[in-house]
Design an enzyme around this catalytic site. Structure first.
Site, PDB file in Angstrom:
ATOM      1  N   TYR A 183       0.553  -1.035   0.079  1.00  0.00           N
ATOM      2  CA  TYR A 183       0.080   0.087  -0.376  1.00  0.00           C
ATOM      3  C   TYR A 183       1.011   1.070  -0.465  1.00  0.00           C
ATOM      4  O   TYR A 183       0.388   1.775  -0.157  1.00  0.00           O
ATOM      5  CB  TYR A 183      -0.496  -0.049   1.220  1.00  0.00           C
ATOM      6  CG  TYR A 183      -0.216  -0.401   2.452  1.00  0.00           C
ATOM      7  CD1 TYR A 183       0.360   1.025   3.640  1.00  0.00           C
ATOM      8  CD2 TYR A 183       0.389  -1.322   3.271  1.00  0.00           C
ATOM      9  CE1 TYR A 183       1.353   0.738   4.324  1.00  0.00           C
ATOM     10  CE2 TYR A 183       0.171  -1.491   4.357  1.00  0.00           C
ATOM     11  CZ  TYR A 183       0.921  -0.745   4.709  1.00  0.00           C
ATOM     12  OH  TYR A 183       2.027  -0.867   6.120  1.00  0.00           O
ATOM     13  N   GLY A 184       2.030   1.190   0.089  1.00  0.00           N
ATOM     14  CA  GLY A 184       3.148   2.108   0.107  1.00  0.00           C
ATOM     15  C   GLY A 184       3.820   2.237  -0.749  1.00  0.00           C
ATOM     16  O   GLY A 184       3.674   2.439  -2.251  1.00  0.00           O
ATOM     17  N   THR A 185       5.520   2.341  -0.305  1.00  0.00           N
ATOM     18  CA  THR A 185       6.561   2.570  -1.288  1.00  0.00           C
ATOM     19  C   THR A 185       6.793   1.934  -2.118  1.00  0.00           C
ATOM     20  O   THR A 185       7.325   1.531  -2.833  1.00  0.00           O
ATOM     21  CB  THR A 185       7.965   2.738  -0.336  1.00  0.00           C
ATOM     22  OG1 THR A 185       8.305   2.075   0.673  1.00  0.00           O
ATOM     23  CG2 THR A 185       7.387   4.181   0.331  1.00  0.00           C
ATOM     24  N   LEU A 186       6.127  -0.076  -1.665  1.00  0.00           N
ATOM     25  CA  LEU A 186       6.328  -1.062  -2.350  1.00  0.00           C
ATOM     26  C   LEU A 186       5.534  -1.291  -3.923  1.00  0.00           C
ATOM     27  O   LEU A 186       5.219  -1.337  -4.472  1.00  0.00           O
ATOM     28  CB  LEU A 186       5.708  -2.426  -1.690  1.00  0.00           C
ATOM     29  CG  LEU A 186       7.356  -2.789  -0.568  1.00  0.00           C
ATOM     30  CD1 LEU A 186       6.585  -3.634   0.354  1.00  0.00           C
ATOM     31  CD2 LEU A 186       8.696  -3.246  -1.327  1.00  0.00           C
ATOM     32  N   GLU A 196      10.078  -4.290   6.303  1.00  0.00           N
ATOM     33  CA  GLU A 196       9.930  -3.456   7.129  1.00  0.00           C
ATOM     34  C   GLU A 196      10.183  -3.462   8.996  1.00  0.00           C
ATOM     35  O   GLU A 196       9.287  -3.384   9.419  1.00  0.00           O
ATOM     36  CB  GLU A 196       8.323  -4.360   7.237  1.00  0.00           C
ATOM     37  CG  GLU A 196       7.787  -3.999   5.231  1.00  0.00           C
ATOM     38  CD  GLU A 196       7.413  -2.975   5.066  1.00  0.00           C
ATOM     39  OE1 GLU A 196       7.510  -2.166   6.019  1.00  0.00           O
ATOM     40  OE2 GLU A 196       6.980  -2.768   3.410  1.00  0.00           O
TER      41      GLU A 196
END
Length: 133
Positions: free
Chosen positions: A12-15, A77
């Site tokens: 949901y973010g930088t990936l 993470e």
């Protein structure tokens, strides 16, 4: 993909595709390009978001990943194992809503960012682009 166990990972973010850490998913197949999970998306203030427990929707993508990729993402993470006090994020099993119905996925969540700013839209890419324009 190698002939080994695979996992479905909700990102949901930088990936996400087009984001700074997407390269860590190299060789992984995007299984669902648009999905959502329940939670509250926040801006940690460090250039990446976090999902907290909540009743909103968080938008992202689902990738089919192998064990090696899972280890790379665990390292990104700061996930050391279930309940480890060093964890920045916890890796949890949750349900993602998709156009094909609900499916079980892994996702990284964290309640460790005190004072993080809410992202009401639940969409990191949209939020980041609006913030930089």
């Amino acid at each position: 993909m190698r002939n080994e166990k695979t996992h479905l990972l909700f990102v949901y973010g930088t990936l996400r595709l087009g984001e700074s850490k997407h390269g860590l998913l190299e060789g992984s197949r995007c299984a669902v390009p648009e999905a959502c999970i329940e939670g509250a998306l926040v801006d940690t203030g460090y250039g990446y978001p976090a999902v907290r427990q909540g009743t909103g929707r968080v938008y992202g993508e689902i990738y089919e990943i192998d064990e090696e990729t899972l280890r790379r993402i665990d390292a990104l993470e700061d996930y050391y194992g279930p309940g480890d006090p060093r964890n920045l994020y916890e890796r949890v099993q949750t349900t993602a809503g998709t156009d094909r119905g609900d499916i079980p996925v892994l996702a990284y969540v964290s309640d460790r960012f005190a004072g993080a700013s809410p992202i009401p839209s639940g969409d990191w890419k949209q939020y980041r682009k609006a913030k930089t324009s």
